[in-house]
Write a protein that holds these residues in place. Structure first.
Motif, PDB file in Angstrom:
ATOM      1  N   GLU A 173       0.835  -1.198   0.000  1.00 56.53           N
ATOM      2  CA  GLU A 173       0.000   0.000   0.000  1.00 56.53           C
ATOM      3  C   GLU A 173       0.869   1.248   0.000  1.00 56.53           C
ATOM      4  OE1 GLU A 173      -2.510  -2.611   3.121  1.00 56.53           O
ATOM      5  OE2 GLU A 173      -0.412  -1.969   3.033  1.00 56.53           O
ATOM      6  N   SER A 174       0.290   2.329  -0.469  1.00 61.51           N
ATOM      7  CA  SER A 174       0.927   3.633  -0.404  1.00 61.51           C
ATOM      8  C   SER A 174      -0.157   4.700  -0.405  1.00 61.51           C
ATOM      9  CB  SER A 174       1.889   3.852  -1.572  1.00 61.51           C
ATOM     10  OG  SER A 174       1.192   3.778  -2.802  1.00 61.51           O
ATOM     11  N   GLY A 175       0.219   5.903   0.000  1.00 58.54           N
ATOM     12  CA  GLY A 175      -0.692   7.036  -0.097  1.00 58.54           C
ATOM     13  C   GLY A 175      -1.283   7.525   1.209  1.00 58.54           C
ATOM     14  N   GLY A 176      -1.000   6.842   2.301  1.00 60.97           N
ATOM     15  CA  GLY A 176      -1.511   7.319   3.581  1.00 60.97           C
ATOM     16  C   GLY A 176      -0.783   8.576   4.033  1.00 60.97           C
ATOM     17  N   GLY A 177      -1.261   9.157   5.138  1.00 55.77           N
ATOM     18  CA  GLY A 177      -0.614  10.342   5.668  1.00 55.77           C
ATOM     19  C   GLY A 177      -1.530  11.121   6.577  1.00 55.77           C
ATOM     20  N   LEU A 178      -1.112  12.354   6.838  1.00 49.06           N
ATOM     21  CA  LEU A 178      -1.848  13.267   7.712  1.00 49.06           C
ATOM     22  C   LEU A 178      -2.533  14.316   6.854  1.00 49.06           C
ATOM     23  CD1 LEU A 178      -2.527  14.488  10.513  1.00 49.06           C
ATOM     24  CD2 LEU A 178      -0.325  15.697  10.371  1.00 49.06           C
ATOM     25  N   VAL A 179      -3.815  14.525   7.110  1.00 44.57           N
ATOM     26  CA  VAL A 179      -4.574  15.499   6.340  1.00 44.57           C
ATOM     27  C   VAL A 179      -5.580  16.176   7.261  1.00 44.57           C
ATOM     28  CG1 VAL A 179      -6.334  13.820   5.630  1.00 44.57           C
ATOM     29  CG2 VAL A 179      -5.878  15.821   4.198  1.00 44.57           C
ATOM     30  N   GLN A 180      -5.935  17.393   6.948  1.00 44.93           N
ATOM     31  CA  GLN A 180      -6.948  18.099   7.735  1.00 44.93           C
ATOM     32  C   GLN A 180      -8.345  17.648   7.336  1.00 44.93           C
ATOM     33  OE1 GLN A 180      -6.232  22.323   7.206  1.00 44.93           O
ATOM     34  NE2 GLN A 180      -4.966  22.382   9.051  1.00 44.93           N
ATOM     35  N   ALA A 181      -9.267  17.795   8.246  1.00 39.53           N
ATOM     36  CA  ALA A 181     -10.651  17.448   7.952  1.00 39.53           C
ATOM     37  C   ALA A 181     -11.122  18.203   6.712  1.00 39.53           C
ATOM     38  CB  ALA A 181     -11.537  17.781   9.145  1.00 39.53           C
ATOM     39  N   GLY A 182     -11.848  17.488   5.853  1.00 46.53           N
ATOM     40  CA  GLY A 182     -12.295  18.061   4.598  1.00 46.53           C
ATOM     41  C   GLY A 182     -11.346  17.812   3.443  1.00 46.53           C
ATOM     42  N   GLY A 183     -10.163  17.330   3.750  1.00 48.76           N
ATOM     43  CA  GLY A 183      -9.167  17.081   2.722  1.00 48.76           C
ATOM     44  C   GLY A 183      -9.346  15.742   2.038  1.00 48.76           C
ATOM     45  N   SER A 184      -8.388  15.420   1.178  1.00 52.99           N
ATOM     46  CA  SER A 184      -8.458  14.200   0.375  1.00 52.99           C
ATOM     47  C   SER A 184      -7.139  13.445   0.409  1.00 52.99           C
ATOM     48  CB  SER A 184      -8.792  14.538  -1.088  1.00 52.99           C
ATOM     49  OG  SER A 184     -10.047  15.170  -1.212  1.00 52.99           O
ATOM     50  N   LEU A 185      -7.249  12.154   0.245  1.00 55.69           N
ATOM     51  CA  LEU A 185      -6.097  11.281   0.074  1.00 55.69           C
ATOM     52  C   LEU A 185      -6.464  10.189  -0.916  1.00 55.69           C
ATOM     53  CD1 LEU A 185      -4.774  10.658   3.717  1.00 55.69           C
ATOM     54  CD2 LEU A 185      -3.593  11.920   1.915  1.00 55.69           C
ATOM     55  N   ARG A 186      -5.455   9.659  -1.585  1.00 54.80           N
ATOM     56  CA  ARG A 186      -5.668   8.540  -2.484  1.00 54.80           C
ATOM     57  C   ARG A 186      -4.726   7.403  -2.095  1.00 54.80           C
ATOM     58  NH1 ARG A 186      -4.136   7.437  -8.725  1.00 54.80           N
ATOM     59  NH2 ARG A 186      -6.017   6.314  -9.381  1.00 54.80           N
ATOM     60  N   LEU A 187      -5.309   6.286  -1.757  1.00 54.27           N
ATOM     61  CA  LEU A 187      -4.533   5.102  -1.417  1.00 54.27           C
ATOM     62  C   LEU A 187      -4.389   4.216  -2.645  1.00 54.27           C
ATOM     63  CD1 LEU A 187      -6.116   4.092   2.025  1.00 54.27           C
ATOM     64  CD2 LEU A 187      -4.296   5.739   1.553  1.00 54.27           C
ATOM     65  N   SER A 188      -3.230   3.576  -2.741  1.00 53.94           N
ATOM     66  CA  SER A 188      -2.981   2.615  -3.813  1.00 53.94           C
ATOM     67  C   SER A 188      -2.466   1.320  -3.209  1.00 53.94           C
ATOM     68  CB  SER A 188      -1.941   3.153  -4.798  1.00 53.94           C
ATOM     69  OG  SER A 188      -2.365   4.355  -5.394  1.00 53.94           O
ATOM     70  N   CYS A 189      -2.745   0.227  -3.887  1.00 54.00           N
ATOM     71  CA  CYS A 189      -2.258  -1.075  -3.436  1.00 54.00           C
ATOM     72  C   CYS A 189      -1.938  -1.914  -4.668  1.00 54.00           C
ATOM     73  CB  CYS A 189      -3.292  -1.775  -2.579  1.00 54.00           C
ATOM     74  SG  CYS A 189      -2.888  -3.492  -2.149  1.00 54.00           S
ATOM     75  N   VAL A 190      -0.694  -2.355  -4.737  1.00 59.91           N
ATOM     76  CA  VAL A 190      -0.251  -3.172  -5.859  1.00 59.91           C
ATOM     77  C   VAL A 190       0.011  -4.594  -5.377  1.00 59.91           C
ATOM     78  CG1 VAL A 190       1.466  -3.473  -7.653  1.00 59.91           C
ATOM     79  CG2 VAL A 190       0.823  -1.174  -6.935  1.00 59.91           C
ATOM     80  N   ALA A 191      -0.579  -5.543  -6.074  1.00 59.03           N
ATOM     81  CA  ALA A 191      -0.337  -6.956  -5.792  1.00 59.03           C
ATOM     82  C   ALA A 191       0.717  -7.464  -6.768  1.00 59.03           C
ATOM     83  CB  ALA A 191      -1.620  -7.761  -5.930  1.00 59.03           C
ATOM     84  N   SER A 192       1.737  -8.138  -6.233  1.00 57.47           N
ATOM     85  CA  SER A 192       2.805  -8.645  -7.093  1.00 57.47           C
ATOM     86  C   SER A 192       3.186 -10.059  -6.671  1.00 57.47           C
ATOM     87  CB  SER A 192       4.021  -7.721  -7.023  1.00 57.47           C
ATOM     88  OG  SER A 192       4.539  -7.682  -5.717  1.00 57.47           O
ATOM     89  N   GLY A 193       3.941 -10.715  -7.532  1.00 61.17           N
ATOM     90  CA  GLY A 193       4.350 -12.084  -7.248  1.00 61.17           C
ATOM     91  C   GLY A 193       3.677 -13.050  -8.204  1.00 61.17           C
ATOM     92  N   THR A 194       3.560 -14.291  -7.757  1.00 61.98           N
ATOM     93  CA  THR A 194       2.935 -15.328  -8.573  1.00 61.98           C
ATOM     94  C   THR A 194       1.420 -15.231  -8.413  1.00 61.98           C
ATOM     95  OG1 THR A 194       4.839 -16.780  -8.233  1.00 61.98           O
ATOM     96  CG2 THR A 194       2.803 -17.783  -9.075  1.00 61.98           C
ATOM     97  N   ILE A 195       0.760 -14.627  -9.395  1.00 61.14           N
ATOM     98  CA  ILE A 195      -0.683 -14.397  -9.343  1.00 61.14           C
ATOM     99  C   ILE A 195      -1.322 -14.916 -10.625  1.00 61.14           C
ATOM    100  CG2 ILE A 195      -2.505 -12.668  -9.211  1.00 61.14           C
ATOM    101  CD1 ILE A 195      -0.479 -10.868  -7.705  1.00 61.14           C
ATOM    102  N   PHE A 196      -2.280 -15.814 -10.486  1.00 55.68           N
ATOM    103  CA  PHE A 196      -2.970 -16.336 -11.656  1.00 55.68           C
ATOM    104  C   PHE A 196      -4.298 -15.611 -11.881  1.00 55.68           C
ATOM    105  CE2 PHE A 196      -0.487 -19.791 -13.350  1.00 55.68           C
ATOM    106  CZ  PHE A 196       0.399 -20.053 -12.326  1.00 55.68           C
ATOM    107  N   SER A 197      -4.948 -15.248 -10.823  1.00 58.21           N
ATOM    108  CA  SER A 197      -6.190 -14.489 -10.980  1.00 58.21           C
ATOM    109  C   SER A 197      -6.531 -13.804  -9.666  1.00 58.21           C
ATOM    110  CB  SER A 197      -7.345 -15.398 -11.409  1.00 58.21           C
ATOM    111  OG  SER A 197      -7.635 -16.356 -10.414  1.00 58.21           O
TER     112      SER A 197
END
Length: 121
Positions: A6-30
């Motif tokens: 995961e990435s994209g977390g942090g500190l933000v003031q109320a009313g603000g925005s954040l975008r989280l991302s999560c990348v899956a890697s490795g041996t993945i078939f589906s």
């Protein structure tokens, strides 16, 4: 082996925005469903939003209209756009993927390490 980062977390003031991302890697078939969970201080882990391989989404009531989950199947990535953040959204956010890491076999849950989101009032 499989990793969810995961990435994209942090500190933000109320009313603000954040975008989280999560990348899956490795041996993945589906990958079936992907989702975001969170665990606030003194609270149990709860499902925030999830999305199927066919892009069907669901949300916990407290984030409807503020958060948007999306995914890029080609990149094995799931996103969580969080707008109009509130102090009660403060939590560690965990990425989840239900995936198959063998050609034939069951689907298992895999988890990221978590990313902290803190919303100040």
């Amino acid at each position: 082996q499989v990793q969810l980062v995961e990435s994209g977390g942090g500190l933000v003031q109320a009313g603000g925005s954040l975008r989280l991302s999560c990348v899956a890697s490795g041996t993945i078939f589906s990958i079936a469903a992907m989702g975001w969970y969170r665990q606030g201080p003194g609270k149990e882990r709860e499902l925030v939003a999830d999305i199927t391989k066919d892009f069907i989404t669901s949300y916990v009531d407290s984030v409807k209209g503020r958060f948007t989950i999306s995914r890029d199947n080609a990149k094995n990535t799931v996103y969580l756009q969080m707008n109009s953040l509130k102090p009660e959204d403060t939590a560690v956010y965990y990425c989840n993927a239900q995936l198959r890491n063998k050609l034939v076999g069951p689907v298992y849950d895999w988890w990221g390490q978590g990313t902290q989101v803190t919303v100040s009032s």
